[in-house]
Each structure stands twice: as C-alpha cells, then as structure tokens.
Design a protein around this motif. Sequence first.
Motif, short mmCIF file in Angstrom:
data_model
loop_
_atom_site.label_atom_id
_atom_site.label_comp_id
_atom_site.label_asym_id
_atom_site.label_seq_id
_atom_site.Cartn_x
_atom_site.Cartn_y
_atom_site.Cartn_z
N TRP A 91 0.42 -0.96 -0.05
CA TRP A 91 -0.13 0.26 0.30
C TRP A 91 0.74 1.05 -0.16
O TRP A 91 0.92 2.42 -0.41
CB TRP A 91 -0.80 -0.23 1.38
CG TRP A 91 -2.42 1.13 1.09
CD1 TRP A 91 -2.20 2.04 0.23
CD2 TRP A 91 -2.50 1.14 2.29
NE1 TRP A 91 -3.31 2.54 0.42
CE2 TRP A 91 -3.40 2.33 2.19
CE3 TRP A 91 -2.92 0.79 3.41
CZ2 TRP A 91 -5.00 2.57 2.61
CZ3 TRP A 91 -3.87 1.21 4.75
CH2 TRP A 91 -4.85 2.48 4.18
N ASP A 95 1.01 3.75 -3.20
CA ASP A 95 0.62 4.65 -3.06
C ASP A 95 1.13 5.90 -1.78
O ASP A 95 1.23 7.50 -2.60
CB ASP A 95 -1.15 4.28 -1.99
CG ASP A 95 -1.71 5.64 -1.87
OD1 ASP A 95 -2.08 6.90 -2.45
OD2 ASP A 95 -3.58 5.59 -0.66
N ARG A 118 -4.89 15.57 3.96
CA ARG A 118 -5.74 14.38 3.43
C ARG A 118 -4.90 13.19 3.46
O ARG A 118 -4.76 11.59 4.02
CB ARG A 118 -6.29 14.56 1.77
CG ARG A 118 -7.23 13.71 1.30
CD ARG A 118 -8.08 13.72 0.08
NE ARG A 118 -6.65 14.51 -0.83
CZ ARG A 118 -6.82 15.04 -1.62
NH1 ARG A 118 -8.00 16.12 -1.14
NH2 ARG A 118 -6.39 15.68 -2.87
N TRP A 119 -3.50 13.06 2.97
CA TRP A 119 -1.90 12.87 2.68
C TRP A 119 -2.42 11.88 4.23
O TRP A 119 -1.92 11.10 4.89
CB TRP A 119 -1.39 12.98 2.08
CG TRP A 119 -0.05 11.77 2.21
CD1 TRP A 119 0.04 11.03 0.99
CD2 TRP A 119 1.18 11.87 2.91
NE1 TRP A 119 1.13 10.50 1.39
CE2 TRP A 119 1.78 10.39 2.30
CE3 TRP A 119 1.78 12.04 4.76
CZ2 TRP A 119 2.80 10.42 3.89
CZ3 TRP A 119 2.78 11.67 5.09
CH2 TRP A 119 3.16 10.64 5.17
N ARG A 121 -3.83 12.08 6.67
CA ARG A 121 -5.33 11.49 7.24
C ARG A 121 -5.32 9.89 7.15
O ARG A 121 -5.33 9.34 7.70
CB ARG A 121 -6.33 12.00 6.51
CG ARG A 121 -6.90 13.28 8.47
CD ARG A 121 -7.80 14.03 7.90
NE ARG A 121 -8.74 13.74 6.13
CZ ARG A 121 -8.15 15.10 5.57
NH1 ARG A 121 -7.90 16.31 6.11
NH2 ARG A 121 -8.92 15.67 4.39
N ARG A 122 -5.36 10.29 5.31
CA ARG A 122 -5.08 8.75 5.23
C ARG A 122 -3.65 7.55 5.17
O ARG A 122 -3.82 6.18 5.69
CB ARG A 122 -4.45 8.49 3.31
CG ARG A 122 -6.06 9.48 3.09
CD ARG A 122 -6.69 9.22 1.55
NE ARG A 122 -6.22 7.76 0.78
CZ ARG A 122 -5.12 8.02 0.03
NH1 ARG A 122 -4.10 8.20 -0.20
NH2 ARG A 122 -5.02 6.20 -0.45
N SER A 123 -2.13 8.48 6.11
CA SER A 123 -1.54 7.84 5.67
C SER A 123 -1.76 7.37 7.68
O SER A 123 -1.21 5.67 7.95
CB SER A 123 -0.11 8.86 6.36
OG SER A 123 0.85 8.22 7.53
N LEU A 125 -3.89 5.30 8.84
CA LEU A 125 -5.44 4.02 8.07
C LEU A 125 -3.63 3.43 8.14
O LEU A 125 -4.65 2.26 8.63
CB LEU A 125 -5.21 4.81 7.12
CG LEU A 125 -6.89 5.42 6.76
CD1 LEU A 125 -7.71 5.55 5.91
CD2 LEU A 125 -7.86 5.50 8.62
#
Length: 149
Positions: A91, A95, A118-119, A121-123, A125
Amino acid sequence: MIIVLALATALALIRLGGGAYEYSVIDPAWPKRPELIQPQRGGVSRKRFWLPAHLSFELLLLASLVLAWAHPPVRLLLLTALLSHVAMRVWSAFDFIPRALAFERADPAMVEQHAAQRWVRRSLLRLPLDLTTCAALLGALIAAARLGG
C-alpha cells in the motif's frame, strides 16, 4: 530462534514508535510548512530512518519465520505479522511513498495544504496494519518463549 525473534519484535516496536513520532510531531505541522519534510530545504529526511528500519526488520522477520517454521503456533503468528507488514508496504509503495516524495520535491509555495492534510489523514490508516504486525510478533515471541526458545 528466540533472539532473532526478539530482535524482530524490537524493530517492529521501534518502527511503530517512528510512525507515532511522525503522526504526532511531524504530520500535524508539515502541511502548513512543507519545507519541514524537504531535506534539500533543511527538513527531516524520513528515508534516513525508514529505509534501514524496514530493511533490518524485514530481514529479521524472514529469518524468524525460517527458524520457527517447525513450530506451528509461532509460525502462524509470524505469517500473520508478515502478511500485515506486506499489506502495509505494498500500500505504501504504490500510494503513500510516491505522494510523499512528490511533497518532498515540490516548491513549498505550490503544495496544496488540503492535499497534504488528506495525505496525513490517509497515512494514519496504516496504523492498524502496523499494530497487527507488532501484536502478532509479540504473540510469536511469547509462544516461542513457552516452547523454550
């Protein structure tokens, strides 16, 4: 087996700590100040930590798996750790890392703060996968210790 497994577990926990440091110290600040993650502008060089951390961990995890293969309870937990780690790395490779490198190379004035946030916040995860890896390794270490090593 137990020493190699203990070292792999320690490195997994060190990686978790490195991630916690990034999530709690670096990630809240850099979207507003991109130069903080741009080594060419005096910012942190994340690859100086992550490349050796991942490589040494992965080698020890594979060595642990080879050494513990004859012990099914340990092997199952090590395979769980390996699968969760591989999922996180794949992942990341397709990404997160390309986007992080783009942020590192970009002109700070051109970095879109919303995209950076946004990066971040997604990181976050990826944390459950790292926690799964650590929990499985701790379980494997306990199981190996019960077997006598």
